[in-house]
Design an enzyme around this catalytic site. Structure first.
Site, PDB file in Angstrom:
ATOM      1  N   LYS A 118      18.898  28.244  31.158  1.00 31.95           N
ATOM      2  CA  LYS A 118      20.233  28.384  30.545  1.00 31.95           C
ATOM      3  C   LYS A 118      20.822  29.770  30.745  1.00 31.95           C
ATOM      4  O   LYS A 118      22.033  29.910  30.903  1.00 31.95           O
ATOM      5  CB  LYS A 118      20.168  28.055  29.041  1.00 31.95           C
ATOM      6  CG  LYS A 118      20.003  26.580  28.780  1.00 31.95           C
ATOM      7  CD  LYS A 118      20.530  26.171  27.417  1.00 31.95           C
ATOM      8  CE  LYS A 118      20.533  24.665  27.282  1.00 31.95           C
ATOM      9  NZ  LYS A 118      20.729  24.189  25.915  1.00 31.95           N
ATOM     10  N   LYS A 202      17.526  16.987  35.772  1.00 36.40           N
ATOM     11  CA  LYS A 202      17.687  16.052  34.662  1.00 36.40           C
ATOM     12  C   LYS A 202      19.181  15.810  34.393  1.00 36.40           C
ATOM     13  O   LYS A 202      20.013  16.684  34.678  1.00 36.40           O
ATOM     14  CB  LYS A 202      16.963  16.556  33.402  1.00 36.40           C
ATOM     15  CG  LYS A 202      17.615  17.721  32.726  1.00 36.40           C
ATOM     16  CD  LYS A 202      17.056  17.981  31.325  1.00 36.40           C
ATOM     17  CE  LYS A 202      17.831  19.137  30.735  1.00 36.40           C
ATOM     18  NZ  LYS A 202      17.535  19.509  29.400  1.00 36.40           N
ATOM     19  N   LYS A 205      24.313  17.517  29.785  1.00 32.31           N
ATOM     20  CA  LYS A 205      25.697  17.685  29.329  1.00 32.31           C
ATOM     21  C   LYS A 205      26.350  18.866  30.032  1.00 32.31           C
ATOM     22  O   LYS A 205      27.558  18.924  30.170  1.00 32.31           O
ATOM     23  CB  LYS A 205      25.728  18.007  27.828  1.00 32.31           C
ATOM     24  CG  LYS A 205      25.274  16.895  26.917  1.00 32.31           C
ATOM     25  CD  LYS A 205      25.296  17.380  25.461  1.00 32.31           C
ATOM     26  CE  LYS A 205      24.266  16.682  24.622  1.00 32.31           C
ATOM     27  NZ  LYS A 205      23.983  17.311  23.344  1.00 32.31           N
TER      28      LYS A 205
END
Ligand code: TYM
Length: 339
Positions: A118, A202, A205
């Site tokens: 992230k 994966k 969102k």
């Protein structure tokens, strides 16, 4: 202190950041629903404090929280069977998170792959909140002495850290088993639903292309288009699972089908072996639409009555506090912060 016996208690959380996709649904929320009907004690939380570890527009966040509450209910979570609530409305999460920040070692956090993903290349500019996120997650779970946590496979490392934090606290303060070591419950057929555009990533969102995922609020035409355009390969559907090795995109579509149908991958292969993906894709589309369409309709209906959704969440927060407050009290006594 005598060793505590913990009763089975299930806790899980979902971030209110944008629409839920079928990865969140198959990997997590669909299972949340199953657990509440087996006579379990279940708590499901909208983890809004986790969401603000990256900047959120306040108005959008407010809407996303409400939309996720509506989505929980539309998927079948029932406030008579489960405690449904917002993390920020129960102060125990933040209180225990600070305690855990003092227990967690910097070296442990440095190993967290989700932070690395992230924060990306610009680690220096990531928020401190994003770095210590796993310690808040441990607090979410342990503030309720939860013993079982249904999650997708991507959260496994955070659960292992939670167990390390529980163990270190219990050892440091000589309170054997005060915090339980919670077990992840990871669904067999849908531990990690992958992107429709790239079978090595994966479904997420935060991925920029909306074509990479199917959202629970997508309309039928969008779902059909996304599945039609989903990446596959030239080969037909194989006879057995070994024929899916090194075919991540093919494997992903078969897994999605089997998860929706709640059957084994082999059963899907028996039904479709030898057929090309051009034959399989419309069948997959139909299976997805059949399950998702009623959910998105219910989400829209529920959002017409926001006060009702807010009431459910406020009641849930009160019930959650009743469980967590005595646990925080005992924790403060153990630490010497309270008499
Ligand atoms: P979040 O909000 O990213 O995702 C919610 C749940 O969906 C699962 N999931 C997936 N499962 C299968 N395939 C995928 N592609 C996929 N993408 C997401 C996640 O594993 C998760 O179960 N850190 C958590 C939220 C959290 C939490 C907690 C969870 C905060 N505190 C305490 C459990 C217990 C997260 O970001 O999930």
């Amino acid at each position: 202190m005598n060793e505590i016996k913990h009763k089975k208690r299930i806790f899980s959380g979902v971030q209110p950041t944008g629409n839920l996709h079928i990865g969140n649904y198959l990997g997590a929320v669909k299972n949340f629903v199953k657990f509440q009907s087996a006579g379990n004690e279940t708590l499901y939380c909208i983890v809004d404090l986790h969401a603000i570890t990256v900047w959120q527009d306040p108005e959008e966040l407010r809407n996303s929280i409400r939309e996720l509450a509506a989505t929980f209910v539309a998927c079948g979570l029932d406030s008579n069977k489960s405690i449904l609530f917002n993390q920020s409305q129960v102060s125990s999460h933040s209180e225990l998170a600070w305690v855990f920040n003092c227990v967690t070692r910097v070296g442990w956090l440095n190993r967290m792959t989700q932070f690395k993903d992230k924060a990306g290349k610009n680690k220096e500019n990531a928020s401190v909140g994003l770095y210590i996120y796993p310690s808040l997650m441990a607090a979410d779970i342990l503030a309720y002495h939860a013993t079982h946590v249904p999650v997708g496979e991507d959260q496994k490392q955070h659960l292992e850290l939670t167990r390390d934090i529980a163990t270190k606290f219990n050892n440091d303060y000589k309170v054997p088993n005060f915090f339980p070591c919670p077990e992840p419950i990871i669904e067999k057929t849908s531990p990690r639903i992958m992107s429709l555009r790239d079978g090595s990533k994966k479904m997420s969102k935060s991925e920029t292309s909306d074509m990479s995922r199917i959202n629970l609020t997508d309309v039928s035409d969008q779902i059909a288009l996304k599945i039609r355009k989903a990446k596959t390969d030239q080969d037909p559907i194989p006879e057995d699972i070994s024929g899916l090795a090194s075919r991540p995109e093919a494997s992903n579509l078969i897994n999605i089908y089997s998860s929706f149908k709640e059957c084994d991958v082999q059963e899907v292969l028996n039904d479709f072996s030898g057929k090309p993906f051009s034959f399989f894709k419309p069948k997959l589309t139909e299976v997805i639409i059949n399950e998702i369409k009623p959910i998105s309709k219910k989400i829209n209906d529920l959002l017409k009555n926001p006060d009702q959704i807010d009431d459910v969440m406020n009641n849930g927060a009160q019930k959650a506090s009743e469980i967590s407050s005595p646990i925080i009290d005992s924790t403060f006594k153990i630490l010497g912060l309270k008499k």
